[in-house]
Each structure stands twice: as C-alpha cells, then as structure tokens.
Design a protein around this motif. Structure first.
Motif, PDB file in Angstrom:
ATOM      1  N   ILE A 128      38.606  37.032  47.311  1.00  0.00           N
ATOM      2  CA  ILE A 128      39.886  36.801  47.989  1.00  0.00           C
ATOM      3  C   ILE A 128      40.847  36.077  47.058  1.00  0.00           C
ATOM      4  O   ILE A 128      42.046  36.340  47.047  1.00  0.00           O
ATOM      5  N   LEU A 131      42.327  38.530  44.827  1.00  0.00           N
ATOM      6  CA  LEU A 131      43.378  39.268  45.532  1.00  0.00           C
ATOM      7  C   LEU A 131      44.700  38.515  45.411  1.00  0.00           C
ATOM      8  O   LEU A 131      45.763  39.126  45.274  1.00  0.00           O
ATOM      9  N   PRO A 135      49.041  40.270  40.011  1.00  0.00           N
ATOM     10  CA  PRO A 135      50.480  40.050  39.883  1.00  0.00           C
ATOM     11  C   PRO A 135      51.268  40.876  40.894  1.00  0.00           C
ATOM     12  O   PRO A 135      50.875  42.003  41.226  1.00  0.00           O
ATOM     13  N   VAL A 138      52.203  44.418  40.152  1.00  0.00           N
ATOM     14  CA  VAL A 138      51.119  45.407  40.262  1.00  0.00           C
ATOM     15  C   VAL A 138      51.007  45.889  41.706  1.00  0.00           C
ATOM     16  O   VAL A 138      50.831  47.089  41.965  1.00  0.00           O
ATOM     17  N   TRP A 142      51.592  49.792  42.841  1.00  0.00           N
ATOM     18  CA  TRP A 142      50.606  50.397  43.736  1.00  0.00           C
ATOM     19  C   TRP A 142      51.284  50.822  45.045  1.00  0.00           C
ATOM     20  O   TRP A 142      51.062  51.926  45.549  1.00  0.00           O
ATOM     21  N   VAL A 190      47.552  37.557  52.912  1.00  0.00           N
ATOM     22  CA  VAL A 190      46.196  37.326  53.420  1.00  0.00           C
ATOM     23  C   VAL A 190      45.429  36.261  52.616  1.00  0.00           C
ATOM     24  O   VAL A 190      44.852  35.357  53.213  1.00  0.00           O
TER      25      VAL A 190
ATOM     26  N   CYS B  28      39.519  42.442  53.352  1.00  0.00           N
ATOM     27  CA  CYS B  28      40.123  41.827  52.157  1.00  0.00           C
ATOM     28  C   CYS B  28      39.471  42.382  50.894  1.00  0.00           C
ATOM     29  O   CYS B  28      40.161  42.751  49.939  1.00  0.00           O
ATOM     30  N   VAL B  31      40.503  46.067  50.311  1.00  0.00           N
ATOM     31  CA  VAL B  31      41.867  46.197  49.791  1.00  0.00           C
ATOM     32  C   VAL B  31      41.881  45.905  48.293  1.00  0.00           C
ATOM     33  O   VAL B  31      42.483  46.646  47.505  1.00  0.00           O
ATOM     34  N   LEU B  32      41.195  44.830  47.910  1.00  0.00           N
ATOM     35  CA  LEU B  32      41.135  44.493  46.480  1.00  0.00           C
ATOM     36  C   LEU B  32      40.527  45.652  45.696  1.00  0.00           C
ATOM     37  O   LEU B  32      41.052  46.075  44.667  1.00  0.00           O
ATOM     38  N   VAL B  34      40.398  48.811  46.499  1.00  0.00           N
ATOM     39  CA  VAL B  34      41.279  49.979  46.467  1.00  0.00           C
ATOM     40  C   VAL B  34      42.376  49.795  45.420  1.00  0.00           C
ATOM     41  O   VAL B  34      42.621  50.684  44.587  1.00  0.00           O
ATOM     42  N   VAL B  35      43.009  48.620  45.432  1.00  0.00           N
ATOM     43  CA  VAL B  35      44.098  48.384  44.472  1.00  0.00           C
ATOM     44  C   VAL B  35      43.568  48.474  43.045  1.00  0.00           C
ATOM     45  O   VAL B  35      44.139  49.170  42.197  1.00  0.00           O
ATOM     46  N   PHE B  38      42.686  52.058  41.935  1.00  0.00           N
ATOM     47  CA  PHE B  38      43.857  52.855  41.578  1.00  0.00           C
ATOM     48  C   PHE B  38      44.420  52.447  40.229  1.00  0.00           C
ATOM     49  O   PHE B  38      44.766  53.291  39.407  1.00  0.00           O
ATOM     50  N   ALA B 258      49.925  47.875  33.838  1.00  0.00           N
ATOM     51  CA  ALA B 258      49.359  47.233  35.025  1.00  0.00           C
ATOM     52  C   ALA B 258      47.874  46.976  34.810  1.00  0.00           C
ATOM     53  O   ALA B 258      47.353  45.898  35.150  1.00  0.00           O
ATOM     54  N   VAL B 262      46.229  43.298  34.851  1.00  0.00           N
ATOM     55  CA  VAL B 262      45.209  42.930  35.830  1.00  0.00           C
ATOM     56  C   VAL B 262      43.936  42.483  35.104  1.00  0.00           C
ATOM     57  O   VAL B 262      43.327  41.471  35.475  1.00  0.00           O
TER      58      VAL B 262
END
Lengths: 325, 283
Positions: A128, A131, A135, A138, A142, A190, B28, B31-32, B34-35, B38, B258, B262
């Motif tokens: 988390i 997450l 940045p 990004v 997306w 979140v 949560c 989602v992380l 998935v991002v 991609f 990106a 990341v």
C-alpha cells in the motif's frame, strides 16, 4: 606552607578555570545551536514565504478581478478569470475519490490492524505504501491510456444502463471527464487513508478490544463498537488528509479530466479543477493579469490546503499522540 | 429485529464483513499490480541503449532517447537534496534533542502541514520566487521547488531517527567533557545514520517523480541543457508532454520513462524501508 597552599590554590584555580571554560559553552556550541535554531525557523519561514510570495505575485489579479474571482467564468481571452468552474470540478472529483477511497481505505486499515496476522500485514502494508509512492504522472499516463478507454467502453455504458435516470450519468461518454478524474484520485487517496487509519487503529488500547470481546461480541462488533468509536477523530483526520491529497493533485487529473471550464451535472463530461488549471495553462499564459490570475489560483489552493491540513493534523495528532512527543 | 440479534446472523455478518475488509486490502494490491503490469508491458519496448544515451528526435523520426531528461532529473534532484538535506537534518536534530516548547511544536506542526501542500502550489511559489525575477525557466528554480517538498520529510524522519538513539550515549559523551556539538554530530548522529539516510532516500523518491512543480520551473527541453540557469528536461515532464502528444513514437517513449521512473522510485522506497526497520512514514 605558604608555597604549598599557593600551589594548591593555583591548581584549584586552574581546574576551575578549565571547568568554567567547558561550562561556558565554547564557540562551537554557540554556532551549532545557532544553526539548529536557524534551521528550525527556516521551516516556519518557508511556510510564511509560500503565502507571502504567492500573495505578492497574485496581487495584480486580485486588484483587477477582486471578488469577481468567485463569481465569474474562466475566459482568459475575454479577460474573465473566475474560478467557480474549477471549484465545482475539484469538489465533484474529490467527492468521488473520497466516496470510493474512504470505505476501501478504512476497510483495508481494519484488516491490517485488527485481522491480518503480522506476517501478512507487514508486506501488504508495504504494497500500500508503494501504491502511494507511484508518481502522479504515472497514474496520469495509466489513466489516459488504460482507464479512460475502459470508462468509455465498459464502465460508462454500464453506469448509464443502470443509473441512466440520474442526471449524473446522462449524455455522451467521452472517457475523459469528471468520473475518470475521480476514479484516478480515488486510487491515489486510498494509501493515505489506509496508512493513517491503520496508525490510528493501532493506537487504540487493547483494553477496548478485550472488554468488548469479553462481553461476547464478534470480531466485527468489536471493531465497529469498540475500536472505530475510539478512533473516530483520527479516522476523520485520515479522510480529511485524503481530501487534501485529492484537492491538490494536478498531474493525474489534468491528463484525464478533459480540461474544460464548465459546470454540468453529468460525470461523463469534461471539467477542470483548481490544481489542474495552472498545470495546463501556465506555459501558454501571456499577459500580466493572466499569469497573475494563475498564481492566484495557486494561492487559493494553498489557503484551502492549509486549512484542510491544519484541521486534519489536529485530528490525527490528538488521536495518535504524534504531536505530544 | 430479533433475527439481526440472533447468534447465527451475528456470526454470518461477522464473517461477511471480515471478508469485505480483506477484499479492501486485496483491491489495493490488485490496483498496484494492474498499474505496474501496464507500465512494464507498455514501457519495456521503449528501453534500449538509445533510450538512455540519445536525445529525443523530432516527430516522424523513430528512435531517439531521453538521455537529456535523465541527466536533467539527476541534476535537479541532486541540487534539491543539497539544499534541503542539511537544513532538514539540523531542524530534525533540533526537534529530537532540544524540541520542547512553542517553537518546536510549531515546527513539527507546520512540517506536517507542508508535507500535505499540493506540489503544484509549491511549483507556482518557485515560479514566483525564482523564475519571475530571473526572467527565465531554469534547473535552479526547479530545485528550489523540490527542496521545499523534500524539507518536511527530511525534518520529520530525522527527528524520528535521532529520537530513537538512547540519551545515555550522548550524556556519556557530555560527561567526558566533549562539547555538545561534537557529542551530537560525532556520537548521536552516527548512531541514527541509517534512519537519517532512510528519510533522505524517501524524500528523494518522493520528489524524483514530481512533475507538477517542474512544469513552469524546469519547463522541459528537447536538447542538452545549457547550464543550470536554462530550461532543463526531466523524466516526469517527458512523461507528461509525450503522453498527451498525438504521436505514437512519443507515447512509447513516455511509457518507457514511466517504467524507468517507477523502477527508480520503488527501488529507493524498498531500499529505504528494508535498510531501516523502524517505522518511518512519508505521510
């Protein structure tokens, strides 16, 4: 005798002089303390400077527009610099973000603090936090290439099919718009809500839980009736901090919201937010008043965030005792 | 109503809501995933030697890289760290060792408030403070903006790290007659070094990805920067400017940037958190 005592006296005098020299802090200590205090004051000076510099540079716009800033529309070509439409866009996108991120974040925090074994909670909490570390630009790219098409083809039509009788879900679905902005913000908010709520839950004394369980409650009843009420102000603080993050997010929103200053009910329509205006228009702005008006948008954003953050910090500090240390 | 109070229903409801809470945590993570998936799947195609060594090419020509943006980002983040880390560490030491009373309470409070400030507002501040008086976009002004964002993070993490050092170590040094400044810098701070480095790394990770404050400070550039006081390219800016461009080649480069960003930010975060097991939070 006199010689002896003289020696003793001189020795004592030497010792006490040395002692005095260390008691009176040497120059190094004075410089060091000066640096420490200067650095501490520097932090406060930065906050003051933020306000004063923004105020100074937005003064031309404040003088020209006055209170019209809250009533006019935004039309730089026609010399109108009102932020009403931006306030609307900010409120709608932040509301969507909090409606989704609030329950999910608090649920995740309850799971991490109350239910999951430590072996599971630690890595999940780290995910988390990652997450939160992605940045915002990004999330923007997306959102632009993944979320927006998904909204246009799946989420939007599905919402329209089910809730189409509400004005919120009527009209053409472009993909970019307030719904996309709100959804991307909810992802970004979140982690804030979850991490801070978790801290607050962990600060709840165990007596609360044990008392409730001893009365024969289930775990869920224990959480809702013993932990949540105790942690209420901290959780509200976490939500307000999440709100602060949503209000101030520029990049992710500017890439998915469509950037059109208008007030419409449909969430599928493009809009604009306070934070995304300077991001989108600064590099093209010409003319003293235009630039000054953009700085004024920054000033308003600063003031709103200051108020939001101050109230949130007061709530969280009281709940987790962070300020008292 | 009696049904809702029956043990059976209460047990069912308990299990149901526990599953919902677990789902929240899982969402949560998903989602992380998935991002990140991609970003990797779209970004890796852009990565090759040219990406790291060449300048961007004009529209229509394939290839080219973002070497200038990588160097620009490094320059700006380095300058920001040079400004904010010393001041932040000193302020953090002050809070941890001498931090009683109104000044300390205010510094703590406003550092936390500053952490929540929108980065775009801080960018507008740097524009007003540096770009308007000097008359041109520059790496300097971008560094000022990022330094303001880093400062509160460094202050609070340093405070937490120094506070964890047992006071007796310092008192022992003082009792031996060592001046306070030496006792602090040579005894207390080295013990807290891991925590302080963690804080600095987290602050760097936070600002390395910031794009909003760079838009009207560093501004971006297609070329090598002509110095610290001229417009400079930066990775987050390239992502923004190329992603919203209509050219697939540029969009591809944006995804590549990106991915690099990341990877960099995650590496910094994980290093920081694994190297220092204490609880340090950038929130």
């Amino acid at each position: 005798m006199s010689q002896e005592s003289a020696e003793v006296i001189s020795a004592t005098a030497g010792a006490s002089a040395r002692a005095a020299r260390t008691r009176i802090s040497p120059a190094g200590d004075r410089i060091f303390m000066f640096l420490l205090y200067a650095s501490a004051w520097f932090v406060l000076a930065i906050v003051a400077a933020l306000f004063l510099v923004l105020l100074q540079r937005s003064w031309p716009a404040i003088q020209t527009i006055g209170l019209g800033v809250f009533t006019q529309l935004w039309d730089p070509g026609g010399g109108h610099f009102g932020v009403l439409t931006f306030i609307y866009g900010t409120i709608v996108t932040s509301a969507i973000a909090l409606l989704i991120a609030g329950p999910v974040g608090i649920g995740a925090a309850l799971f991490l603090a109350e239910l999951a074994p430590k072996r599971l909670a630690t890595p999940v909490a780290m995910l988390i936090e990652l997450l939160a570390a992605v940045p915002s630009v990004v999330y923007g790219i997306w959102g632009l290439f993944v979320l927006v098409p998904v909204i246009r083809m799946y989420i939007g039509p599905a919402l329209q099919h089910t809730f189409g009788f509400l004005p919120l879900f009527q009209g053409p679905i472009y993909g970019v718009g307030m719904l996309a902005g709100g959804l991307i913000l909810s992802i970004m908010v979140v982690p804030t809500v979850a991490a801070i709520s978790r801290d607050v839950f962990e600060a709840v004394p165990n007596d609360q839980r044990e008392g409730m369980l001893a009365l024969g409650s289930t775990k869920w009843e224990m959480m809702t009736k013993a932990v949540l009420p105790y942690a209420r102000s901290g959780v509200v603080g976490a939500l307000v901090l999440g709100l602060g993050r949503a209000l101030g997010e520029a990049m992710a929103v500017v890439m998915v919201i469509g950037n059109k200053p208008q007030i419409v009910a449909s969430l599928f329509q493009p809009a604009y937010t306070m934070a995304s205006v300077p991001a989108n228009e600064f590099s093209e702005a010409t003319g003293k008043v235009y630039i000054s008006a953009l700085i004024e948008v920054g000033l308003l954003l600063f003031i709103v965030s200051l108020l939001v953050n101050i109230s949130a910090r007061l709530l969280v500090w009281n709940a987790s005792g962070r300020g008292r240390r | 109503m009696d049904f809702l109070k029956s043990p059976g229903f209460r047990k069912f409801w308990n299990a149901f809501m526990i599953i919902i809470a677990a789902l929240c945590a899982i969402v949560c993570g998903v989602v992380l995933a998935v991002v990140v998936t991609f970003v990797i799947s779209k970004g890796y195609k852009a990565l090759n030697l040219d990406f790291f060594t060449k300048l961007p090419l004009p529209v229509g020509m394939t290839g080219g890289g973002v070497a200038n943006a990588i160097v620009g980002s490094l320059e700006i983040v380095l300058m920001a760290s040079v400004i904010s880390v010393p001041v932040g560490v000193l302020a953090g030491i002050y809070l941890a060792l001498f931090g009683r009373g109104h000044l300390a309470a205010n510094v703590r409070f406003f550092s936390d408030v500053l952490t929540g400030m929108p980065s775009i507002a801080i960018g507008v501040f740097a524009y007003s403070l540096v770009v308007i008086p000097t008359g041109h976009f520059s790496a300097h002004s971008a560094a000022v903006a990022l330094a303001v964002i880093m400062l509160p993070i460094v202050v609070r993490t340093t405070e937490e790290a120094v506070r964890l050092v047992p006071g007796v170590i310092r008192e022992g040094a003082l009792a031996l007659g060592i001046p306070a400044w030496k006792a602090t810098l040579l005894v207390t701070v080295p013990v807290a070094r891991a925590g302080i480095v963690t804080g600095a790394l987290l602050a760097v990770a936070r600002v390395a990805g910031e794009s909003a404050p760079l838009l009207f400070t560093a501004f971006g550039s297609q070329y090598w920067s002509k110095g610290l006081s001229s417009p400079t390219a930066a990775l987050p800016l390239v992502i923004f400017q190329y992603a919203i461009s209509p050219y697939p080649d540029w969009q591809q480069l944006a995804w590549g940037c990106a991915l690099v960003l990341v990877a960099l930010v995650f590496a910094l975060n994980l290093t920081a958190r694994l190297a220092f097991s204490g609880r340090v939070s950038a929130n």
